[in-house]
Design an enzyme around this catalytic site. Sequence first.
Site, PDB file in Angstrom:
ATOM      1  N   HIS A   1      21.498  54.701  42.078  1.00 61.74           N
ATOM      2  CA  HIS A   1      20.886  54.591  40.745  1.00 61.74           C
ATOM      3  C   HIS A   1      19.453  54.057  40.790  1.00 61.74           C
ATOM      4  CE1 HIS A   1      22.268  50.709  41.923  1.00 61.74           C
ATOM      5  NE2 HIS A   1      21.556  50.160  40.965  1.00 61.74           N
ATOM      6  N   ASP A   2      18.994  53.597  41.949  1.00 61.93           N
ATOM      7  CA  ASP A   2      17.620  53.099  42.086  1.00 61.93           C
ATOM      8  C   ASP A   2      16.722  54.092  42.816  1.00 61.93           C
ATOM      9  OD1 ASP A   2      18.246  50.665  40.889  1.00 61.93           O
ATOM     10  OD2 ASP A   2      18.787  49.727  42.803  1.00 61.93           O
TER      11      ASP A   2
HETATM   12  C1  GLC Z   1      19.248  45.894  42.255  1.00 62.67           C
HETATM   13  C2  GLC Z   1      19.836  46.970  41.391  1.00 62.67           C
HETATM   14  C3  GLC Z   1      18.785  47.427  40.432  1.00 62.67           C
HETATM   15  C4  GLC Z   1      18.373  46.238  39.594  1.00 62.67           C
HETATM   16  C5  GLC Z   1      17.953  45.048  40.443  1.00 62.67           C
HETATM   17  C6  GLC Z   1      17.928  43.789  39.646  1.00 62.67           C
HETATM   18  O1  GLC Z   1      18.235  46.355  43.063  1.00 62.67           O
HETATM   19  O2  GLC Z   1      20.357  47.992  42.157  1.00 62.67           O
HETATM   20  O3  GLC Z   1      19.200  48.495  39.642  1.00 62.67           O
HETATM   21  O4  GLC Z   1      17.311  46.592  38.754  1.00 62.67           O
HETATM   22  O5  GLC Z   1      18.840  44.816  41.498  1.00 62.67           O
HETATM   23  O6  GLC Z   1      19.235  43.382  39.350  1.00 62.67           O
END
Ligand code: GLC
Length: 608
Positions: free
Chosen positions: A351-352
């Site tokens: 999702h990132d």
């Molecule tokens: C992690 C998650 C991401 C989120 C970040 C802060 O990297 O995968 O989606 O924005 O942490 O929680």
Amino acid sequence: MFPLKESQPPTGIHRTWWKESNIYQIYPSSFQSHSPNSPTGTIRGITSRLSYIQSLGTDTVWLCPILASPQIDMGYDISDYRDIHEGYGTMEDHDELIRELHARKMKYVMDLVVNHTSDQHEWFKKSRSSRGKGNEYRDWYIWRPAKYDKDGQRQPPNNWLSYFGGSAWQWDAMTQEYYLHLFAPSQPDLNWENPSVVSAVHSMIRFWLDRGVDGFRMDVINFISKEPGLPNAPVSDPTSPWQSPIALHSCGPRLHEFLQGIGTILKEYDAFSVGEMPGVGDEKEVMKSVGQEREELNMIFHFELVSIDGQTQDKFLPRNWTLQELKGIISKWQAMMLRNHGWNALYLENHDQPRSISRFASDAPEYRKFSAKMLATFLALQSGTPYIYQGQEIGQINVPRSWALDKYRDIETLNHWRDKVLVEYAEDKEFQDIMLREYRKKGRDNGRTPMQWDGKSRNAGFTGEETQPWMDVHPDYTEWNVENQINDPDSVFSYWKTVLALRKELKDIFVYGDFEMLDPEGEQSVAFIRSADERNKALVVMSFKDYETEWRVPEGATSFLQCPVKLKNYEDEPQSRQGGGAEGGGSSAMILRPFEALVYVSSGGNSD
Ligand code: GLC
């Protein structure tokens, strides 16, 4: 006959379910709604798709956060650790999901977000309510007094840059102090130095394990211990007052103590863990976290591969990468884990991250299917546990080029545009265009468009036709969707199914076998050997180019060309050119078509 390796094959690999598992990652907001009126997916929607997930050959499901949250960062800002986010459903829906997973003998992995909470969490509300000695919650977060510059202007306590832009400190006018937020101001960092925080997190972990959760994916878990004194970060970007603090919080002095604390609980429940660890590449640190004997984490997500096309100080700044670099990263992590009793978490998407076809291969219509299948081969047949991110199994790609920023939803991209590009490059149209192009390449929204279930109904069956989804469906859903693919033997879905089944069928080779990269410098293809022993092994060859290439097979590997082709992504037979010399020993070349993938398996001594 195989003098390729100098190092010894791994011995004594501990066999366990999570090494053999194929893991499916769900982004709840974009997966499936059970109600036609919901703009986001729901938990009941997920439950209704478990047979689909199982039919792919995945047996563990990881859900991105589903707990109560104002959704400033899509659930990574939790306001209640013991309740379900309203838009996703109820505790009963969640219990039902767990029951249904277990009825299918599938495992359930929850996202554990404990570096920070939402500013709407009761703990933070209490913490920010007063600075008084009587406020036991004050110290649950990281508060510091202001500093003042020579002009008497108030300044944050240090120069740390937030991952979502600007200073990592937020001024609280009421109590006249700053609090630390490595992410958005609405995501204050918990203070793990406070034992009450540690025990509250432990008790929450037990709460979910007692409810049937089989393990956790731990969000930025290597960030929980910060360098004491919170010193200034070294200057990596002289143009900015704010500097990347990663070296000061990515593996702080108490990290392993904290991980062991969690690990002890997980062991009691025989639970699974994968830690998200940005910025960690040092072998010693990594092995401390995942070394089998230390019982901290089962595996980690590293970021080296997915950082290949961005710059350290800003992932959106373009960077050209080579296949040699990519192979170097793969080889490093494969060897590190296999030689040290660790284990790799294999992923190309989540999702990132953007969609892997668009990023690492080609999403042009004529190559898309070949690219998807090639990358499936590349990912799932390495040593480690593969993670398949929803939509990856049907070849979903990045958002269309025509989408303007008003279709994007992610705080990271939108902040970058608003606070950095429009401020620092207000007049620089050329730079702005480059950034818009990079968002389309690397922005997190690319992986967050809704799952494409069917090609007929508006919204692709993700939610009702009359409902505006929280994020638009990719317009190519009319052609690229689950319904079109599940019964088509030539589809990307069917190929994924075959690769994942192959991994389980030939476990000794593909799960527990050794790994050796061939031709580390070649710029056109990737080839590796997986081997259980001298007689049972496989050659995996993939082209990363959109034109025909020739791969010179290294001497010791030519005998594979006489072995059966176990898997291929072109219908007709592979093409090779045999040079002179003895059978299996002469020089040979394979002609690889665009994004071709081939797997040759030699078993039971046939390769001799
Ligand atoms: C992690 C998650 C991401 C989120 C970040 C802060 O990297 O995968 O989606 O924005 O942490 O929680």
